[in-house]
Design a protein around this motif. Structure first.
Motif, PDB file in Angstrom:
ATOM      1  N   TRP A 132       0.842  -1.193   0.000  1.00 22.78           N
ATOM      2  CA  TRP A 132       0.000   0.000   0.000  1.00 22.78           C
ATOM      3  C   TRP A 132       0.874   1.239   0.000  1.00 22.78           C
ATOM      4  CZ3 TRP A 132      -4.690  -0.839  -1.426  1.00 22.78           C
ATOM      5  CH2 TRP A 132      -5.277  -2.072  -1.169  1.00 22.78           C
ATOM      6  N   GLU A 133       0.507   2.245  -0.769  1.00 23.06           N
ATOM      7  CA  GLU A 133       1.351   3.432  -0.956  1.00 23.06           C
ATOM      8  C   GLU A 133       1.626   4.187   0.344  1.00 23.06           C
ATOM      9  OE1 GLU A 133      -2.005   6.746  -2.265  1.00 23.06           O
ATOM     10  OE2 GLU A 133      -0.741   5.884  -3.802  1.00 23.06           O
ATOM     11  N   TRP A 134       0.794   4.062   1.347  1.00 25.20           N
ATOM     12  CA  TRP A 134       1.014   4.769   2.608  1.00 25.20           C
ATOM     13  C   TRP A 134       2.029   4.048   3.507  1.00 25.20           C
ATOM     14  CZ3 TRP A 134      -3.874   2.770   1.353  1.00 25.20           C
ATOM     15  CH2 TRP A 134      -4.222   1.583   1.998  1.00 25.20           C
ATOM     16  N   ARG A 135       2.440   2.880   3.133  1.00 22.60           N
ATOM     17  CA  ARG A 135       3.433   2.153   3.929  1.00 22.60           C
ATOM     18  C   ARG A 135       4.838   2.511   3.451  1.00 22.60           C
ATOM     19  NH1 ARG A 135       0.145  -3.512   4.915  1.00 22.60           N
ATOM     20  NH2 ARG A 135      -1.068  -2.678   6.634  1.00 22.60           N
ATOM     21  N   THR A 136       5.157   3.786   3.628  1.00 23.03           N
ATOM     22  CA  THR A 136       6.421   4.324   3.110  1.00 23.03           C
ATOM     23  C   THR A 136       7.661   3.673   3.730  1.00 23.03           C
ATOM     24  OG1 THR A 136       6.188   6.232   4.589  1.00 23.03           O
ATOM     25  CG2 THR A 136       5.431   6.497   2.309  1.00 23.03           C
ATOM     26  N   PRO A 137       7.676   3.312   5.025  1.00 23.78           N
ATOM     27  CA  PRO A 137       8.875   2.626   5.525  1.00 23.78           C
ATOM     28  C   PRO A 137       9.099   1.278   4.823  1.00 23.78           C
ATOM     29  CG  PRO A 137       7.613   3.517   7.364  1.00 23.78           C
ATOM     30  CD  PRO A 137       6.753   3.656   6.128  1.00 23.78           C
ATOM     31  N   ALA A 138       8.032   0.560   4.530  1.00 28.24           N
ATOM     32  CA  ALA A 138       8.167  -0.713   3.813  1.00 28.24           C
ATOM     33  C   ALA A 138       8.675  -0.472   2.396  1.00 28.24           C
ATOM     34  CB  ALA A 138       6.836  -1.454   3.786  1.00 28.24           C
ATOM     35  N   ILE A 139       8.138   0.530   1.733  1.00 30.89           N
ATOM     36  CA  ILE A 139       8.594   0.846   0.371  1.00 30.89           C
ATOM     37  C   ILE A 139      10.074   1.191   0.381  1.00 30.89           C
ATOM     38  CG2 ILE A 139       8.369   2.491  -1.530  1.00 30.89           C
ATOM     39  CD1 ILE A 139       5.311   2.543  -0.868  1.00 30.89           C
ATOM     40  N   ALA A 140      10.509   1.979   1.363  1.00 33.46           N
ATOM     41  CA  ALA A 140      11.930   2.336   1.453  1.00 33.46           C
ATOM     42  C   ALA A 140      12.793   1.090   1.665  1.00 33.46           C
ATOM     43  CB  ALA A 140      12.143   3.339   2.588  1.00 33.46           C
ATOM     44  N   LEU A 141      12.336   0.157   2.489  1.00 31.57           N
ATOM     45  CA  LEU A 141      13.071  -1.088   2.695  1.00 31.57           C
ATOM     46  C   LEU A 141      13.166  -1.875   1.395  1.00 31.57           C
ATOM     47  CD1 LEU A 141      14.402  -3.329   4.389  1.00 31.57           C
ATOM     48  CD2 LEU A 141      12.085  -4.127   4.956  1.00 31.57           C
ATOM     49  N   TYR A 142      12.058  -2.015   0.692  1.00 34.28           N
ATOM     50  CA  TYR A 142      12.064  -2.744  -0.574  1.00 34.28           C
ATOM     51  C   TYR A 142      13.015  -2.099  -1.575  1.00 34.28           C
ATOM     52  CZ  TYR A 142       7.801  -4.926   1.290  1.00 34.28           C
ATOM     53  OH  TYR A 142       6.887  -5.590   2.063  1.00 34.28           O
ATOM     54  N   GLU A 143      13.000  -0.772  -1.635  1.00 34.11           N
ATOM     55  CA  GLU A 143      13.913  -0.079  -2.558  1.00 34.11           C
ATOM     56  C   GLU A 143      15.369  -0.323  -2.181  1.00 34.11           C
ATOM     57  OE1 GLU A 143      12.263   3.898  -2.353  1.00 34.11           O
ATOM     58  OE2 GLU A 143      11.057   3.541  -4.164  1.00 34.11           O
ATOM     59  N   ARG A 144      15.680  -0.318  -0.880  1.00 32.61           N
ATOM     60  CA  ARG A 144      17.053  -0.614  -0.445  1.00 32.61           C
ATOM     61  C   ARG A 144      17.476  -2.013  -0.863  1.00 32.61           C
ATOM     62  NH1 ARG A 144      15.348   1.963   4.218  1.00 32.61           N
ATOM     63  NH2 ARG A 144      15.171   0.017   5.415  1.00 32.61           N
ATOM     64  N   LEU A 145      16.517  -2.911  -0.982  1.00 34.60           N
ATOM     65  CA  LEU A 145      16.817  -4.295  -1.375  1.00 34.60           C
ATOM     66  C   LEU A 145      16.763  -4.506  -2.890  1.00 34.60           C
ATOM     67  CD1 LEU A 145      14.925  -6.174   1.462  1.00 34.60           C
ATOM     68  CD2 LEU A 145      17.403  -5.879   1.199  1.00 34.60           C
ATOM     69  N   GLY A 146      16.612  -3.414  -3.644  1.00 31.89           N
ATOM     70  CA  GLY A 146      16.678  -3.502  -5.099  1.00 31.89           C
ATOM     71  C   GLY A 146      15.355  -3.605  -5.823  1.00 31.89           C
ATOM     72  N   PHE A 147      14.244  -3.508  -5.122  1.00 31.66           N
ATOM     73  CA  PHE A 147      12.939  -3.531  -5.777  1.00 31.66           C
ATOM     74  C   PHE A 147      12.671  -2.171  -6.416  1.00 31.66           C
ATOM     75  CE2 PHE A 147      12.495  -7.031  -2.858  1.00 31.66           C
ATOM     76  CZ  PHE A 147      11.675  -7.929  -3.521  1.00 31.66           C
ATOM     77  N   THR A 148      12.041  -2.208  -7.576  1.00 28.15           N
ATOM     78  CA  THR A 148      11.622  -0.976  -8.250  1.00 28.15           C
ATOM     79  C   THR A 148      10.137  -1.074  -8.581  1.00 28.15           C
ATOM     80  OG1 THR A 148      12.246  -1.873 -10.418  1.00 28.15           O
ATOM     81  CG2 THR A 148      13.903  -0.544  -9.263  1.00 28.15           C
ATOM     82  N   VAL A 149       9.521   0.076  -8.750  1.00 27.40           N
ATOM     83  CA  VAL A 149       8.097   0.113  -9.085  1.00 27.40           C
ATOM     84  C   VAL A 149       7.902  -0.497 -10.463  1.00 27.40           C
ATOM     85  CG1 VAL A 149       6.116   1.628  -9.512  1.00 27.40           C
ATOM     86  CG2 VAL A 149       7.684   2.111  -7.611  1.00 27.40           C
ATOM     87  N   ALA A 150       6.889  -1.324 -10.582  1.00 25.23           N
ATOM     88  CA  ALA A 150       6.597  -2.031 -11.832  1.00 25.23           C
ATOM     89  C   ALA A 150       5.175  -1.703 -12.283  1.00 25.23           C
ATOM     90  CB  ALA A 150       6.728  -3.537 -11.611  1.00 25.23           C
ATOM     91  N   VAL A 160       0.947  -0.238  -4.713  1.00 25.42           N
ATOM     92  CA  VAL A 160       2.180  -0.076  -5.475  1.00 25.42           C
ATOM     93  C   VAL A 160       2.718  -1.484  -5.761  1.00 25.42           C
ATOM     94  CG1 VAL A 160       4.523   0.851  -5.473  1.00 25.42           C
ATOM     95  CG2 VAL A 160       2.670   2.131  -4.360  1.00 25.42           C
ATOM     96  N   CYS A 161       2.966  -1.776  -7.008  1.00 22.75           N
ATOM     97  CA  CYS A 161       3.545  -3.059  -7.397  1.00 22.75           C
ATOM     98  C   CYS A 161       5.035  -2.854  -7.645  1.00 22.75           C
ATOM     99  CB  CYS A 161       2.855  -3.599  -8.645  1.00 22.75           C
ATOM    100  SG  CYS A 161       1.131  -4.040  -8.346  1.00 22.75           S
ATOM    101  N   MET A 162       5.847  -3.757  -7.117  1.00 24.67           N
ATOM    102  CA  MET A 162       7.294  -3.660  -7.223  1.00 24.67           C
ATOM    103  C   MET A 162       7.858  -5.025  -7.602  1.00 24.67           C
ATOM    104  SD  MET A 162       8.054  -1.348  -3.801  1.00 24.67           S
ATOM    105  CE  MET A 162       9.590  -0.593  -4.408  1.00 24.67           C
ATOM    106  N   GLN A 163       9.049  -5.010  -8.188  1.00 26.54           N
ATOM    107  CA  GLN A 163       9.717  -6.255  -8.524  1.00 26.54           C
ATOM    108  C   GLN A 163      11.222  -6.052  -8.579  1.00 26.54           C
ATOM    109  OE1 GLN A 163       7.970  -7.285 -12.303  1.00 26.54           O
ATOM    110  NE2 GLN A 163       9.674  -6.376 -13.441  1.00 26.54           N
ATOM    111  N   ARG A 164      11.926  -7.160  -8.583  1.00 28.95           N
ATOM    112  CA  ARG A 164      13.387  -7.123  -8.762  1.00 28.95           C
ATOM    113  C   ARG A 164      13.834  -8.446  -9.345  1.00 28.95           C
ATOM    114  NH1 ARG A 164      17.191  -8.267  -3.633  1.00 28.95           N
ATOM    115  NH2 ARG A 164      18.112  -9.711  -5.063  1.00 28.95           N
ATOM    116  N   ALA A 165      14.966  -8.386 -10.024  1.00 31.46           N
ATOM    117  CA  ALA A 165      15.580  -9.601 -10.535  1.00 31.46           C
ATOM    118  C   ALA A 165      16.225 -10.325  -9.355  1.00 31.46           C
ATOM    119  CB  ALA A 165      16.625  -9.264 -11.597  1.00 31.46           C
TER     120      ALA A 165
END
Length: 166
Positions: A132-150, A160-165
């Motif tokens: 969910w877009e309001w879960r900004t700390p989770a989004i920041a964690l995912y981005e630190r782990l290489g996930f990008t918005v898809a 917000v849908c995210m993915q990573r290789a």
């Protein structure tokens, strides 16, 4: 409670009865908080949609064929995550949740680290998740782990849908 937190991540089913009961409690907290954040609060688990009540009541059946990881500290379950394997050769991470009293101590990072290692060992090339877009700390964690918005694979607003290789 000490500042240093030692967390063991165990695959469920497994471990003690406390882990199974703790998983149900974590899933209940996750779903109740999510409904409240969406502006649709319910008083208790009985007010949740059927599919969520089924996960809480019987995670073994609800997540049959999935990998469920539970973070434990001592005799308490403090976090969980579910890894599913999709028909298209992708994997999906869902239900990442840390007990609010244990946040900021690396529980979610530990769970995701084990989940991503498992996915890599399984030969999957892409792992995805939605948040969910309001879960900004989770989004920041995912981005630190290489996930990008898809591009979204889910029709729900504000997801917000995210993915990573892998």
């Amino acid at each position: 409670m000490t500042d240093r937190l030692e967390v063991a991540v165990v695959r469920w089913p497994g471990g003690s009865r406390v882990v199974g009961e703790g998983l149900s409690a974590l899933l209940a907290a996750y779903h109740l908080r999510t409904e409240a954040e969406k502006g649709e609060p319910v008083a208790d688990v009985g007010g949740l949609p059927d599919r969520y009540r089924a996960e809480i009541a019987d995670p073994g059946t609800a997540f049959d064929g999935d990998v469920v990881l539970v973070a434990v500290q001592g005799d308490a379950a403090v976090g969980c995550v579910v890894v599913t394997f999709l028909a298209d050769g992708q994997s999906e991470i869902k239900r990442l949740w840390t007990d609010p009293g244990f946040r900021g101590r690396g529980v979610a990072s530990a769970l995701l680290g084990v989940a991503l290692a498992h996915v890599a060992e399984s030969g999957v090339n892409i792992v995805r998740l939605s948040v969910w877009e309001w879960r900004t700390p989770a989004i920041a964690l995912y981005e630190r782990l290489g996930f990008t918005v898809a591009r979204s694979w889910d029709e729900r607003d504000r997801l917000v849908c995210m993915q990573r290789a892998v």
